[in-house]
Design a protein around this motif. Structure first.
Motif, mmCIF file in Angstrom:
data_model
loop_
_atom_site.group_PDB
_atom_site.id
_atom_site.type_symbol
_atom_site.label_atom_id
_atom_site.label_comp_id
_atom_site.label_asym_id
_atom_site.label_seq_id
_atom_site.Cartn_x
_atom_site.Cartn_y
_atom_site.Cartn_z
ATOM 1 N N ALA A 180 0.835 -1.207 0.000
ATOM 2 C CA ALA A 180 0.000 0.000 0.000
ATOM 3 C C ALA A 180 0.866 1.252 0.000
ATOM 4 N N GLN A 181 1.922 1.255 0.797
ATOM 5 C CA GLN A 181 2.830 2.388 0.834
ATOM 6 C C GLN A 181 3.563 2.560 -0.497
ATOM 7 N N ALA A 182 3.931 1.432 -1.111
ATOM 8 C CA ALA A 182 4.614 1.501 -2.410
ATOM 9 C C ALA A 182 3.702 2.109 -3.465
ATOM 10 N N VAL A 183 2.424 1.762 -3.445
ATOM 11 C CA VAL A 183 1.468 2.326 -4.393
ATOM 12 C C VAL A 183 1.386 3.843 -4.231
ATOM 13 N N VAL A 184 1.253 4.298 -2.984
ATOM 14 C CA VAL A 184 1.092 5.736 -2.718
ATOM 15 C C VAL A 184 2.372 6.498 -3.055
ATOM 16 N N LEU A 185 3.498 6.043 -2.527
ATOM 17 C CA LEU A 185 4.748 6.791 -2.700
ATOM 18 C C LEU A 185 5.233 6.760 -4.152
ATOM 19 N N SER A 186 5.100 5.626 -4.805
ATOM 20 C CA SER A 186 5.520 5.570 -6.206
ATOM 21 C C SER A 186 4.639 6.467 -7.070
ATOM 22 N N THR A 187 3.356 6.605 -6.694
ATOM 23 C CA THR A 187 2.473 7.512 -7.420
ATOM 24 C C THR A 187 2.948 8.958 -7.286
ATOM 25 N N LEU A 188 3.348 9.332 -6.088
ATOM 26 C CA LEU A 188 3.826 10.700 -5.864
ATOM 27 C C LEU A 188 5.142 10.956 -6.610
ATOM 28 N N PHE A 189 6.086 10.029 -6.491
ATOM 29 C CA PHE A 189 7.393 10.224 -7.138
ATOM 30 C C PHE A 189 7.325 10.075 -8.653
ATOM 31 N N SER A 190 6.282 9.432 -9.145
ATOM 32 C CA SER A 190 6.175 9.237 -10.592
ATOM 33 C C SER A 190 5.988 10.548 -11.336
ATOM 34 N N LEU A 191 5.585 11.599 -10.632
ATOM 35 C CA LEU A 191 5.487 12.917 -11.275
ATOM 36 C C LEU A 191 6.829 13.296 -11.894
ATOM 37 N N LEU A 192 7.907 13.037 -11.174
ATOM 38 C CA LEU A 192 9.240 13.372 -11.676
ATOM 39 C C LEU A 192 9.759 12.335 -12.667
ATOM 40 N N SER A 193 9.571 11.053 -12.334
ATOM 41 C CA SER A 193 10.139 10.010 -13.191
ATOM 42 C C SER A 193 9.459 9.963 -14.557
ATOM 43 N N VAL A 194 8.132 10.063 -14.573
ATOM 44 C CA VAL A 194 7.424 10.026 -15.859
ATOM 45 C C VAL A 194 7.758 11.270 -16.683
#
Length: 314
Positions: A292-306
């Motif tokens: 669950a934490q991976a889903v949330v945090l990766s969603t937030l950081f994906s703004l930069l990576s994508v």
């Protein structure tokens, strides 16, 4: 690089604005009882309509790109193995189910809710075939595959009945998967829908992207859980950086010439961990809080990576 990065950032910011509106609405004006109804609308009606329309309007050759599907699959398997080896070696993770779940977290992306608006918004119609095919392959290879591995390990062997039961739950009862397959069949057999049905789908499909992103933002939970921060950082880095990099290299090594497939596959694998990974974690009571934490945090950081991958590829 800075100009291209901001160009990529501008291309995906609208996606995160809609997610942000959902997050704020959930904490201000949106009744929490309304969110399940909105998610039901998106999951069972809007997104299936969108994918059905996108897949039935594609040339079948754009959907059945064997080289592209092979490159996507090989990259996912290589990424999963590297993620598992890292967790096993550096974080002392043991247990078959625990390792399979970590491989799923590192490879299964938010193909539908974020992938559809990203690919359609950034790449346009030329990448619709790759989008549809990768959504199908991702669900079959990663979601169904992870469950089959866990069930096989638990029972020592899998009967045809058990395999069918898993495929039934993971794919056959999945409206996103079914609608896409139906659209592909319509494309293969050149099926023409009645005008009224076609118009109804045309009215329903555009609601999928904004409502899906709104619901995704409303469902974000930022509360803190006791997790291994180092391991979580490793899995998120694999998902957002290593997975798209391996995908890019695999496409190049296998000589996939279709640029739309290359761009779509890299951007889709650069997306954050999909929520279905958490569903699997809950089902087998394994690594659930961390997923669950991976889903949330990766969603937030994906703004930069994508944004970075968009800038590099465009």
């Amino acid at each position: 690089m800075s100009a291209s990065f901001f160009s990529g950032l501008n291309a995906i910011i609208p996606i995160f604005i809609l997610m942000g509106l959902g997050y704020v609405a959930k904490r201000t004006v949106l009744d929490s009882k309304m969110l399940p109804a909105l998610n039901t609308f998106v999951y069972y009606f809007a997104v299936p309509a969108l994918l059905f329309n996108a897949s039935r309007q594609q040339d079948i050759q754009h959907l059945l790109n064997i080289q592209g599907l092979a490159a996507f699959s090989v990259a996912a398997l290589v990424t999963a193995v590297l993620a598992v080896l890292g967790c096993y070696s550096f974080f002392q993770v043991r247990g078959f189910n625990a390792l399979v779940q970590r491989g799923l977290v590192a490879t299964f992306a938010n193909f539908a809710y974020m992938g559809i608006p990203l690919i359609m918004g950034v790449l346009g119609q030329s990448a619709h075939g790759a989008l549809v095919a990768i959504i199908l392959a991702g669900n079959l290879l990663l979601i169904a595959g992870a469950q089959l591995l866990i069930e096989a390990q638990a029972q020592g062997a899998l009967s045809l009945t058990k395999v069918w039961a898993i495929l039934d739950r993971a794919l056959i009862r999945n409206p996103i998967f079914v609608s896409t397959v139906l659209g592909v069949l319509c494309a293969i057999f050149n099926v023409t829908l009645p005008n009224t049905v076609d118009k109804a789908l045309g009215m329903l499909a555009p609601a999928a992207i904004p409502v899906a992103l709104f619901c995704l933002g409303a469902g974000l939970q930022l509360h803190h859980n006791q997790v291994n921060k180092g391991e979580l950082a490793w899995l998120i880095a694999v998902k957002l950086v290593l997975h798209p990099l391996i995908t890019y290299l695999t496409f190049k090594l296998l000589g996939v010439e279709d640029k739309a497939w290359l761009l779509a596959a890299v951007l889709l694998t650069a997306l954050p961990t999909g929520a279905l990974a958490h569903v699997i974690a809950l089902k087998y009571n394994c690594f659930a809080h961390e997923t669950a934490q991976a889903v949330v945090l990766s969603t937030l950081f994906s703004l930069l990576s994508v944004a970075a991958w968009t800038a590099l590829l465009r």
